[in-house]
Write a protein that holds these residues in place. Sequence first.
Motif, PDB file in Angstrom:
ATOM      1  N   CYS A  37       0.849  -1.198   0.000  1.00  0.00           N
ATOM      2  CA  CYS A  37       0.000   0.000   0.000  1.00  0.00           C
ATOM      3  C   CYS A  37       0.883   1.245   0.000  1.00  0.00           C
ATOM      4  O   CYS A  37       1.808   1.366   0.803  1.00  0.00           O
ATOM      5  CB  CYS A  37      -0.913  -0.004   1.219  1.00  0.00           C
ATOM      6  N   ASN A  39      -0.137   4.148   0.839  1.00  0.00           N
ATOM      7  CA  ASN A  39      -0.561   5.028   1.916  1.00  0.00           C
ATOM      8  C   ASN A  39       0.036   4.609   3.262  1.00  0.00           C
ATOM      9  O   ASN A  39       0.719   5.385   3.911  1.00  0.00           O
ATOM     10  CB  ASN A  39      -2.091   5.052   1.990  1.00  0.00           C
ATOM     11  N   LYS A  70      -8.567  -3.004  -2.514  1.00  0.00           N
ATOM     12  CA  LYS A  70      -8.625  -2.178  -1.315  1.00  0.00           C
ATOM     13  C   LYS A  70      -7.589  -2.704  -0.325  1.00  0.00           C
ATOM     14  O   LYS A  70      -7.469  -3.904  -0.114  1.00  0.00           O
ATOM     15  CB  LYS A  70     -10.016  -2.247  -0.704  1.00  0.00           C
ATOM     16  N   CYS A  74      -5.638  -0.015   5.794  1.00  0.00           N
ATOM     17  CA  CYS A  74      -6.128   1.375   5.884  1.00  0.00           C
ATOM     18  C   CYS A  74      -7.414   1.620   5.089  1.00  0.00           C
ATOM     19  O   CYS A  74      -8.020   2.676   5.219  1.00  0.00           O
ATOM     20  CB  CYS A  74      -5.040   2.361   5.455  1.00  0.00           C
ATOM     21  N   ARG A  76      -7.838   2.102   1.856  1.00  0.00           N
ATOM     22  CA  ARG A  76      -7.711   2.900   0.622  1.00  0.00           C
ATOM     23  C   ARG A  76      -7.744   1.990  -0.608  1.00  0.00           C
ATOM     24  O   ARG A  76      -7.204   0.893  -0.596  1.00  0.00           O
ATOM     25  CB  ARG A  76      -6.392   3.660   0.615  1.00  0.00           C
ATOM     26  N   ASP A  77      -8.358   2.515  -1.682  1.00  0.00           N
ATOM     27  CA  ASP A  77      -8.376   1.806  -2.958  1.00  0.00           C
ATOM     28  C   ASP A  77      -7.086   2.080  -3.720  1.00  0.00           C
ATOM     29  O   ASP A  77      -6.530   3.176  -3.638  1.00  0.00           O
ATOM     30  CB  ASP A  77      -9.552   2.273  -3.830  1.00  0.00           C
ATOM     31  N   GLY A 110      -1.698   4.046  -5.857  1.00  0.00           N
ATOM     32  CA  GLY A 110      -2.061   3.614  -4.514  1.00  0.00           C
ATOM     33  C   GLY A 110      -1.360   2.346  -4.056  1.00  0.00           C
ATOM     34  O   GLY A 110      -1.447   1.975  -2.898  1.00  0.00           O
TER      35      GLY A 110
END
Length: 166
Positions: A37, A39, A70, A74, A76-77, A110
């Motif tokens: 990820c 993020n 996803k 977290c 997020r996509d 992402g």
Amino acid sequence: MVNYLLGITGELENLTDLQPQGGCDDPDFTYCIKLKCGNCGELSEKESWVSLNETVSVPKSRGTANLVQKCKFCGRDGTVSMIGGRGRPLTQEHSEAGMYTPLMLFDCRGFEPVDFVFGGGWKVESVEGTKFDAVDLSGGEFAEYDEKGECPVMISNLRSRFEVVK
């Protein structure tokens, strides 16, 4: 948007032109990749499977991608889109020089690809011209005997890397 070029190398004994069964832009070839990820930095538990012939709609967008996923940590996509036309077969010359050959370009948003898992669906040719189809590299190697060329053939020490490209 960051583009990552998947490169592969390995030791080819009496072999050349290692590539997916239908060529480097084979729409049916499935890439098994491990994602991180962008993020939170969480590494996905399982590998993700992505191929050129599968597209899905990106949520809250008009676009499509080859993979929408996803982050389990977290939420997020992230998306992965494949861009064909950059791949080449791994030749014996590149193998002997320890050079990585580009296989596929991934546009990642992402997520960051961190590992590629070799599986089935490869083809390779002996230096004597014998073709080997449906080669399974999931065990990390391949060994056969080329009857026509009267020599052993082998793929071993497979490695991959993702390189950021502009």
